[in-house]
Scaffold this active site. Structure first.
Site, PDB file in Angstrom:
ATOM      1  CG  ASP A  11      -1.599   1.230   1.536  1.00  0.00           C
ATOM      2  OD1 ASP A  11      -2.257   1.720   0.601  1.00  0.00           O
ATOM      3  OD2 ASP A  11      -1.523   1.739   2.676  1.00  0.00           O
ATOM      4  CG  ASP A  13      -1.931   7.676  -0.185  1.00  0.00           C
ATOM      5  OD1 ASP A  13      -1.036   8.519  -0.356  1.00  0.00           O
ATOM      6  OD2 ASP A  13      -2.777   7.398  -1.055  1.00  0.00           O
TER       7      ASP A  13
HETATM    8 MG   LIG Z   1      -2.882   3.254   3.276  1.00  0.00          MG
END
Ligand SMILES: [Mg+2]
Length: 256
Positions: A11, A13
């Protein structure tokens, strides 16, 4: 357990980066994983960026080993086709969302012609206005069709701060229209499956690394991946097989 993982899906962010700042040790750990022959990919729910945008940002921040990125925008047009056929789409969101939907063969509907829409798409919209919220809600109520890249409530940025995420806007439209959204990105399976296919790794030999329990841990586990929760200030979660506090810890656990 992570010594045997052949493919890592990250992932972005709140995990690899916050805003325009990489997490400490991220570039080094990603480089070491690749040097050790492990496969890596990046899977983000970003509702404003294409895969090329993401790879460009990673390279500019020094993650030169990044080759594979996946965002909901890659498939949102195809998901609209599968669910609803060729459509007239009212888009509330970034220009990139509208461009990818057009590329898939759909027609865009202007805000003032919202009654002609057959589908409503809501992404994160930094120019949101009450008028746009109104037309999206009315068109969703009329058509019963609301589709979104993600339902993440927050977008993490530098310094532990956040912006309201795509999910916050979708929640407003959903509340006003009474229509539940079709979600294209995490935790739904299609992007996870695309990433695994591209890496040539079966789910049992792959790990999803991210900071979100609802999106990353539940989504990864649902397709059969191992799950690694990145929680530098947080608590372990039952949905995660492993919890790490840093990228340095990940490198150590992966044996690189
Ligand atoms: Mg995230």
């Amino acid at each position: 357990m992570l010594e045997r993982v052949r493919g890592f899906v990250f992932d972005l962010d709140g995990c690899v980066w916050n805003g325009n700042t990489l997490s400490p040790g991220a570039a080094e750990t990603l480089g070491r994983l690749v040097a050790a022959g492990r496969r890596i990919a990046f899977l983000t729910n970003n509702s404003r960026a294409t895969a090329d945008d993401i790879l460009g940002r990673l390279h500019a921040l020094g993650v030169t080993v990044a080759e594979h990125a996946f965002t909901p925008l890659e498939i949102i047009g195809d998901v609209i086709t599968q669910r609803f056929g060729p459509s007239r789409v009212l888009v509330i969101g970034a220009p990139e969302v509208a461009a990818m939907i057009t590329r898939a063969g759909h027609t865009l509907v202007d805000v003032k012609d919202y009654r002609a829409a057959t589908v409503v798409t809501v992404g994160n919209d930094f120019d949101l206005s009450y008028e746009r919220l109104t037309v999206a809600s009315r068109a969703a109520a009329a058509t019963g069709r609301l589709i979104t890249p993600n339902v993440d409530p927050r977008l993490p940025i530098e310094g532990g701060d956040f912006l309201p995420g795509c999910g916050a806007l979708v929640a407003a439209v959903s509340a006003a229209s009474g229509v539940s959204p079709v979600v294209v990105g995490k935790p739904e399976p299609p992007l996870f499956r695309m990433a695994l296919e591209r890496l040539g790794v079966v789910p049992a030999d792959a790990a999803m690394v991210g900071d979100s329990v609802p999106s990353d841990m539940r989504g990864g586990r649902a397709v059969g991946m191992r799950t690694v929760l990145f929680a530098p200030h947080g608590e372990p979660a039952p949905e995660a097989d492993v919890t790490i506090g840093s990228f340095t810890e990940l490198a150590r656990l992966a044996g690189v």
